[in-house]
Design a protein around this motif. Sequence first.
Motif, PDB file in Angstrom:
ATOM      1  N   ALA A  23     -44.326   8.617  15.779  1.00  0.00           N
ATOM      2  CA  ALA A  23     -45.113   8.661  17.009  1.00  0.00           C
ATOM      3  C   ALA A  23     -46.601   8.767  16.692  1.00  0.00           C
ATOM      4  O   ALA A  23     -47.385   9.215  17.534  1.00  0.00           O
ATOM      5  CB  ALA A  23     -44.679   9.853  17.863  1.00  0.00           C
ATOM      6  N   MET A  24     -46.991   8.342  15.489  1.00  0.00           N
ATOM      7  CA  MET A  24     -48.380   8.440  15.038  1.00  0.00           C
ATOM      8  C   MET A  24     -48.910   9.864  15.203  1.00  0.00           C
ATOM      9  O   MET A  24     -50.060  10.083  15.525  1.00  0.00           O
ATOM     10  CB  MET A  24     -49.285   7.431  15.766  1.00  0.00           C
ATOM     11  CG  MET A  24     -48.975   5.992  15.462  1.00  0.00           C
ATOM     12  SD  MET A  24     -50.196   4.869  16.176  1.00  0.00           S
ATOM     13  CE  MET A  24     -49.594   3.289  15.563  1.00  0.00           C
ATOM     14  N   ASN A  25     -48.008  10.822  14.967  1.00  0.00           N
ATOM     15  CA  ASN A  25     -48.350  12.253  14.993  1.00  0.00           C
ATOM     16  C   ASN A  25     -48.907  12.705  16.338  1.00  0.00           C
ATOM     17  O   ASN A  25     -49.806  13.555  16.404  1.00  0.00           O
ATOM     18  CB  ASN A  25     -49.309  12.584  13.843  1.00  0.00           C
ATOM     19  CG  ASN A  25     -48.739  12.146  12.506  1.00  0.00           C
ATOM     20  OD1 ASN A  25     -47.582  12.430  12.196  1.00  0.00           O
ATOM     21  ND2 ASN A  25     -49.522  11.411  11.737  1.00  0.00           N
ATOM     22  N   ALA A  26     -48.343  12.142  17.410  1.00  0.00           N
ATOM     23  CA  ALA A  26     -48.731  12.563  18.755  1.00  0.00           C
ATOM     24  C   ALA A  26     -48.394  14.038  18.952  1.00  0.00           C
ATOM     25  O   ALA A  26     -47.400  14.551  18.429  1.00  0.00           O
ATOM     26  CB  ALA A  26     -48.024  11.706  19.798  1.00  0.00           C
ATOM     27  N   VAL A  27     -49.235  14.704  19.715  1.00  0.00           N
ATOM     28  CA  VAL A  27     -49.136  16.155  19.893  1.00  0.00           C
ATOM     29  C   VAL A  27     -48.113  16.507  20.962  1.00  0.00           C
ATOM     30  O   VAL A  27     -48.174  15.996  22.091  1.00  0.00           O
ATOM     31  CB  VAL A  27     -50.509  16.743  20.265  1.00  0.00           C
ATOM     32  CG1 VAL A  27     -50.396  18.250  20.504  1.00  0.00           C
ATOM     33  CG2 VAL A  27     -51.534  16.443  19.175  1.00  0.00           C
ATOM     34  N   THR A  28     -47.201  17.388  20.610  1.00  0.00           N
ATOM     35  CA  THR A  28     -46.231  17.953  21.540  1.00  0.00           C
ATOM     36  C   THR A  28     -46.467  19.456  21.646  1.00  0.00           C
ATOM     37  O   THR A  28     -47.257  20.031  20.897  1.00  0.00           O
ATOM     38  CB  THR A  28     -44.794  17.708  21.057  1.00  0.00           C
ATOM     39  OG1 THR A  28     -44.639  18.349  19.774  1.00  0.00           O
ATOM     40  CG2 THR A  28     -44.498  16.219  20.918  1.00  0.00           C
ATOM     41  N   VAL A  29     -45.751  20.090  22.559  1.00  0.00           N
ATOM     42  CA  VAL A  29     -45.836  21.549  22.672  1.00  0.00           C
ATOM     43  C   VAL A  29     -45.488  22.189  21.338  1.00  0.00           C
ATOM     44  O   VAL A  29     -46.184  23.092  20.854  1.00  0.00           O
ATOM     45  CB  VAL A  29     -44.895  22.067  23.777  1.00  0.00           C
ATOM     46  CG1 VAL A  29     -44.862  23.599  23.781  1.00  0.00           C
ATOM     47  CG2 VAL A  29     -45.322  21.543  25.148  1.00  0.00           C
ATOM     48  N   GLU A  30     -44.419  21.722  20.722  1.00  0.00           N
ATOM     49  CA  GLU A  30     -43.962  22.317  19.467  1.00  0.00           C
ATOM     50  C   GLU A  30     -44.945  22.063  18.330  1.00  0.00           C
ATOM     51  O   GLU A  30     -45.194  22.946  17.503  1.00  0.00           O
ATOM     52  CB  GLU A  30     -42.578  21.772  19.092  1.00  0.00           C
ATOM     53  CG  GLU A  30     -41.925  22.498  17.934  1.00  0.00           C
ATOM     54  CD  GLU A  30     -41.685  23.971  18.193  1.00  0.00           C
ATOM     55  OE1 GLU A  30     -41.663  24.744  17.222  1.00  0.00           O
ATOM     56  OE2 GLU A  30     -41.535  24.360  19.370  1.00  0.00           O
ATOM     57  N   LEU A  31     -45.525  20.879  18.281  1.00  0.00           N
ATOM     58  CA  LEU A  31     -46.496  20.601  17.221  1.00  0.00           C
ATOM     59  C   LEU A  31     -47.696  21.531  17.341  1.00  0.00           C
ATOM     60  O   LEU A  31     -48.184  22.077  16.336  1.00  0.00           O
ATOM     61  CB  LEU A  31     -46.935  19.143  17.259  1.00  0.00           C
ATOM     62  CG  LEU A  31     -47.825  18.696  16.092  1.00  0.00           C
ATOM     63  CD1 LEU A  31     -47.530  17.252  15.694  1.00  0.00           C
ATOM     64  CD2 LEU A  31     -49.312  18.840  16.408  1.00  0.00           C
ATOM     65  N   GLY A  32     -48.196  21.732  18.536  1.00  0.00           N
ATOM     66  CA  GLY A  32     -49.321  22.636  18.724  1.00  0.00           C
ATOM     67  C   GLY A  32     -48.992  24.050  18.290  1.00  0.00           C
ATOM     68  O   GLY A  32     -49.782  24.722  17.624  1.00  0.00           O
ATOM     69  N   ARG A  33     -47.792  24.513  18.666  1.00  0.00           N
ATOM     70  CA  ARG A  33     -47.363  25.867  18.306  1.00  0.00           C
ATOM     71  C   ARG A  33     -47.242  26.001  16.785  1.00  0.00           C
ATOM     72  O   ARG A  33     -47.746  26.964  16.193  1.00  0.00           O
ATOM     73  CB  ARG A  33     -46.023  26.185  18.965  1.00  0.00           C
ATOM     74  CG  ARG A  33     -45.501  27.582  18.644  1.00  0.00           C
ATOM     75  CD  ARG A  33     -44.097  27.800  19.187  1.00  0.00           C
ATOM     76  NE  ARG A  33     -44.048  27.708  20.638  1.00  0.00           N
ATOM     77  CZ  ARG A  33     -43.399  26.790  21.318  1.00  0.00           C
ATOM     78  NH1 ARG A  33     -42.732  25.834  20.669  1.00  0.00           N
ATOM     79  NH2 ARG A  33     -43.397  26.782  22.630  1.00  0.00           N
ATOM     80  N   GLU A  34     -46.593  25.043  16.149  1.00  0.00           N
ATOM     81  CA  GLU A  34     -46.396  25.118  14.707  1.00  0.00           C
ATOM     82  C   GLU A  34     -47.715  24.974  13.948  1.00  0.00           C
ATOM     83  O   GLU A  34     -47.898  25.592  12.892  1.00  0.00           O
ATOM     84  CB  GLU A  34     -45.403  24.048  14.252  1.00  0.00           C
ATOM     85  CG  GLU A  34     -43.974  24.324  14.671  1.00  0.00           C
ATOM     86  CD  GLU A  34     -42.976  23.415  13.978  1.00  0.00           C
ATOM     87  OE1 GLU A  34     -43.339  22.787  12.954  1.00  0.00           O
ATOM     88  OE2 GLU A  34     -41.835  23.321  14.464  1.00  0.00           O
ATOM     89  N   LEU A  35     -48.628  24.179  14.485  1.00  0.00           N
ATOM     90  CA  LEU A  35     -49.908  23.994  13.813  1.00  0.00           C
ATOM     91  C   LEU A  35     -50.662  25.318  13.744  1.00  0.00           C
ATOM     92  O   LEU A  35     -51.184  25.694  12.679  1.00  0.00           O
ATOM     93  CB  LEU A  35     -50.741  22.935  14.529  1.00  0.00           C
ATOM     94  CG  LEU A  35     -52.131  22.657  13.947  1.00  0.00           C
ATOM     95  CD1 LEU A  35     -52.036  22.217  12.492  1.00  0.00           C
ATOM     96  CD2 LEU A  35     -52.842  21.598  14.792  1.00  0.00           C
TER      97      LEU A  35
END
Length: 251
Positions: A23-35
């Motif tokens: 997904a070309m590293n599109a931001v999700t809720v989980e990605l933001g949290r893990e980041l």
Amino acid sequence: MSGVVLSRVEGAVGHVVLNRPEAMNAVTVELGRELEETLVRLAGQVNVIVVRGAGGNFSVGGDFHELERLRAGGREAMRPLFEHFGRACAAIPGLPVPVVAVVEGYAMAGGFELMQACDIVLVHENAKIADNHARFGQVPGGGSTQRLPRLVGRQRALAHILTGERLTAAEAVAWGLAYRSLPADGFDEAVAAFATKLAGRDRDAARRVKHLVHAGLELPPAEGLALELETVLDHLGEAAAAAGIAAFKGA
């Protein structure tokens, strides 16, 4: 964790990888949290953190599929998407180590906003960079309206956000959005050499320099200079500074 953000430690360098290449590293809720969690955790273990995207792209911003699903739940259902990503970006200035964004491929919308939040940015010569929210009838929600004017000035920021025009790597450097543009040939090696150089600096000195720069941006010049004076006096009283002085005298 779901694995949408990966990390590893190599010596004094921490590596953070946005891991949604499909997904070309599109931001999700989980990605933001893990980041956010990953950045905070690594900052206690290393002297520098490098952030990049998997699959040859930095990030294209918010995941429209997730956003559409959240929109169905109403206004408050969308809040976590922006809050988690916003907290990850906002955490960077307060971390005790420099955070370096390594930008290749696409850095759009939220990806561009994450790039702005990082302390130092290295860009691939062929990177494609833009806040393109307005091109899709959207309003930035990851910090562009606040960080970009502070980085490049009101007129450039407003014109860029409203047009969504792409910036080249050279333009990003000229605007002060990136420290250096690196050629495709030897890109990874140049990134590694830069990170290793930063990681070799005294950790306490680097922490204090970073704090002074970020704090000073929020202070009147006189107060920032006063803070610098007190900080350098504190630092010079410590063993690491004494060792540095001795090394300089012996050079």
